[in-house]
Design an enzyme around this catalytic site. Structure first.
Site, PDB file in Angstrom:
ATOM      1  N   GLU A  60     -39.299 -57.065  86.745  1.00 44.88           N
ATOM      2  CA  GLU A  60     -38.756 -56.864  85.392  1.00 44.88           C
ATOM      3  C   GLU A  60     -37.765 -57.949  84.980  1.00 44.88           C
ATOM      4  O   GLU A  60     -37.781 -58.400  83.828  1.00 44.88           O
ATOM      5  CB  GLU A  60     -38.100 -55.482  85.283  1.00 44.88           C
ATOM      6  CG  GLU A  60     -39.079 -54.319  85.240  1.00 44.88           C
ATOM      7  CD  GLU A  60     -39.554 -53.863  86.617  1.00 44.88           C
ATOM      8  OE1 GLU A  60     -39.083 -54.419  87.635  1.00 44.88           O
ATOM      9  OE2 GLU A  60     -40.383 -52.937  86.678  1.00 44.88           O
ATOM     10  N   HIS A 129     -36.106 -41.535  87.991  1.00 43.20           N
ATOM     11  CA  HIS A 129     -37.102 -41.750  86.932  1.00 43.20           C
ATOM     12  C   HIS A 129     -36.774 -40.975  85.663  1.00 43.20           C
ATOM     13  O   HIS A 129     -37.668 -40.672  84.876  1.00 43.20           O
ATOM     14  CB  HIS A 129     -38.497 -41.345  87.420  1.00 43.20           C
ATOM     15  CG  HIS A 129     -39.144 -42.399  88.255  1.00 43.20           C
ATOM     16  ND1 HIS A 129     -38.726 -42.696  89.525  1.00 43.20           N
ATOM     17  CD2 HIS A 129     -40.160 -43.252  87.997  1.00 43.20           C
ATOM     18  CE1 HIS A 129     -39.477 -43.670  90.018  1.00 43.20           C
ATOM     19  NE2 HIS A 129     -40.349 -44.027  89.113  1.00 43.20           N
TER      20      HIS A 129
END
Lengths: 325, 320
Positions: A60, A129
């Protein structure tokens, strides 16, 4: 008006903007051949080819920085994070580079990049998450933060985000991707920083964004049966915030509940509460009430996960409390 | 030297002296408190950027860390524009908003000076990606220090560059120290070019104390990168004479070590080579040096006399 799925509305926005402007390209994990982890980019590889729809490795920071550099050179990247949780390994790129670039270059280099993906809690995916990052990103001058709750808003805002010259944090929610809603066939954009009254009412204002809008509307139905008229205000963009719309509603109802999925401390609700106390102190018949997630990492087990997350009943209870009921 | 030619050699000698005198002016002005905040000088490393950037065309882009004054000057910013930025004046290259660590120039494709170690590496990659996307023949020189070469962004960028055939040249200015930590105490392998093989790109070792070597190597590397649209990783051996920043006394290294590196001084050695060619004599060198000193003096006066940013500059350029 056609009824369209949330993810399809996003897909339409991407496709239309890619047709309109050759400089728009998409990259992210699984966006191309896999058609997107949540199918938001479905079919775009076939339509636009691998130059403009690019699968990235799981890096990322690397691909976010690449996007920022390309935006400084005039391209308009749309970066997908499979979920915003993963943006945390790219946060230096987002904050130190994308957000600060236009300012620290004295207005020379703008960074027209859109970063989008699923945010917040899904269903029992535990704490790593389930981050709600609105407050993190909205804290930083230079970033625009969007959080649409309907397919209509999602499409209009994403198109506006892609055409905007600033870095945009575009927050979606996994639980909303399958929602259906009216999306017109003709082109439209939504003005950035303009909220929307999702339901009119007179007794209490409920400010909500993303998934909480649906909960707020359900709460309003329940409240209506008890003779309480709730107004649901959806700011749609967290930053810039349409505080005037919220304040106007509060001046009418004299009460405000802010529902958000994130934590309370230094959260979005805290900011709205502070602003409304500053702007509408004399109008309020009750202090602003914040409905939010508990001050704990979100657990896996269904019962305690549900207990931690704000829901319809929490909003109903808060609205009644604001009316001293 | 023959391949360089007299005209180019004189131009590069001038650039190296300009950078050195400019940085000396910064050090003095910092002591006088005209420059504040952080300030990292390039003294000793001049042959790296001068040798690499000598091959750039207006299409090419370049980017570096916070040690960023030299690239700005070599790329075409005036000493006045950069010095005024050091002083935080509105006439500075980024209107007094960046200071020493954030020299940028859009007109020169200089994507600037960046303050987070390694943070600029993927941005340089993105600049090269954009050039390729728009089918322009260009490269992006991405400078960083040896300290940055163990950051994740370095490895992520090398992987992406190789995977996508991006015409980016990663230039590790290996000045032996990441702040006060010697690179053999921070890098499992200080020969940074070795990482090129791991990412299936060409790797090079270049002597950054010698402009002739640096110029020749980068000429070949840049041409190859443009021709084949493939990235490269270059480990350039160099040395900064000053501390990491002006507040660093450099107590972690011996005087003998610094003296030893100074004997390989890039300006002096290049001047000697030019003298051997008969391209310059002592008188000519002194005249050039005097000219550069005068330019820096003028820049310092300009910076001192320039106004501070007006108050509306505070909130200007937060959003485009």
């Amino acid at each position: 008006m056609p009824i369209t799925e949330f993810r399809q509305a996003l897909n339409q926005a991407l496709e239309e903007e890619m047709i309109r402007d050759e400089k728009v390209y998409i990259m992210g994990e699984e966006v191309a051949e896999y058609n997107g982890a949540y199918k938001v980019t479905k079919g775009l590889l076939d339509k636009f080819g691998e130059k403009r729809v690019r699968d990235t490795p799981i890096t990322e920071a690397g691909f976010t920085g690449l996007g920022i550099g390309s935006a400084m050179m005039g391209l308009r990247p749309v970066v997908e994070y499979m979920s915003w949780n993963f943006s945390l390994v790219a946060i230096d790129q987002i904050i130190s580079n994308a957000a600060k670039m236009y300012y620290m270059t004295g207005g020379q280099f703008s960074v027209p990049i859109v970063m989008r993906g699923a945010s917040g809690a899904a269903a029992q995916v535990s704490c790593q998450h389930s981050h709600n990052l609105e407050s993190f990103y909205a804290h930083i001058p230079g970033l625009i933060v969007m959080a649409p709750s309907t397919p209509y808003d999602a499409k209009g805002l994403l198109k506006a985000a892609i055409r905007n010259d600033n870095p945009v944090i575009f927050l979606e929610n996994e639980m909303l991707y399958g929602d259906m809603g009216e999306v017109p066939e003709e082109e439209y954009l939504i003005e950035i920083g303009k909220g929307d009254i999702k339901r009119e009412g007179t007794d209490v204002t409920i400010c909500a964004h993303l998934r909480q809008v649906g909960f707020a509307l359900e709460a309003a139905e329940i409240l209506a049966k008890e003779g309480i008229s709730a107004e649901v205000v959806d700011p749609r963009t967290i930053k810039p915030l349409d505080i005037d719309l919220i304040a106007d509603s509060v001046r009418k109802t004299k009460r405000l509940v802010v529902a958000e999925e994130g934590h309370k401390f230094c959260g979005f609700g805290s900011e709205v509460s502070a602003l409304i106390h500053e702007m509408c102190f004399d109008d309020l018949d009750h202090p602003v009430i914040r409905v939010s997630q508990g001050e704990n990492p979100l657990p896996y087990a269904k019962n305690i996960e549900a207990a931690s997350l704000p829901d319809v009943q929490d909003i109903v209870a808060a609205a009644k409390k604001s009316l001293y009921k | 030297m023959k391949n360089i030619g007299k005209e180019k050699a004189l131009q590069m000698l001038e650039q190296m002296i300009r950078v050195r005198r400019f940085e000396e002016g910064c050090l003095k002005s910092y002591q006088q408190k005209f420059i504040t905040g952080f300030c990292h000088t390039y003294i000793g490393q001049e042959a790296v950027a001068v040798g690499a950037m000598a091959h750039l065309t207006p299409t090419d882009a370049y980017i570096t860390s916070y040690r960023c004054h030299a690239q700005g000057l070599i790329g075409g910013l005036t000493s006045r524009e950069v010095m005024a930025e050091m002083f935080g004046k509105i006439t500075g290259c980024v209107r007094g908003k960046g200071g020493s660590m954030h020299v940028f120039s859009k007109k020169n494709n200089y994507l600037g000076g960046h303050g987070i170690v390694g943070g600029q590496i993927p941005i340089g990659l993105g600049a090269a990606f954009a050039l390729k996307y728009e089918e322009k023949e260009g490269v992006a020189l991405t400078f960083f220090g040896d300290g940055a070469s163990m950051q994740g962004t370095f490895h992520e960028s090398l992987n992406l560059a190789s995977l996508w055939d991006v015409p980016v040249i990663f230039i590790c200015e290996n000045n032996q120290y990441g702040m006060g930590t010697a690179n053999d105490r921070a890098l499992a392998n200080p020969q940074v070019s070795d990482f090129a093989a791991a990412y299936k790109m060409k790797g090079y070792e270049v002597d950054g104390m010698n402009l002739e070597s640096s110029y020749k190597a980068f000429g070949e590397i840049i041409a190859d990168c443009k021709k084949n649209s493939r990235p490269a990783l270059v480990n350039v051996t160099t040395y900064r004479y000053q501390g990491h920043s002006v507040s660093d006394a450099g107590l972690y290294r011996t005087k003998d070590e610094v003296k030893c590196w100074k004997e390989k001084d890039p300006i002096n050695s290049f001047y000697k080579s030019m003298e051997e060619q008969g391209w310059i004599d002592e008188e000519g060198y002194k005249a050039l040096d005097k000219e550069m000193k005068a330019e820096v003096k003028d820049a310092l006066e300009f910076a001192k006399e320039s106004p501070w940013p007006p108050m509306d500059e505070l909130t200007n350029h937060v959003y485009a």
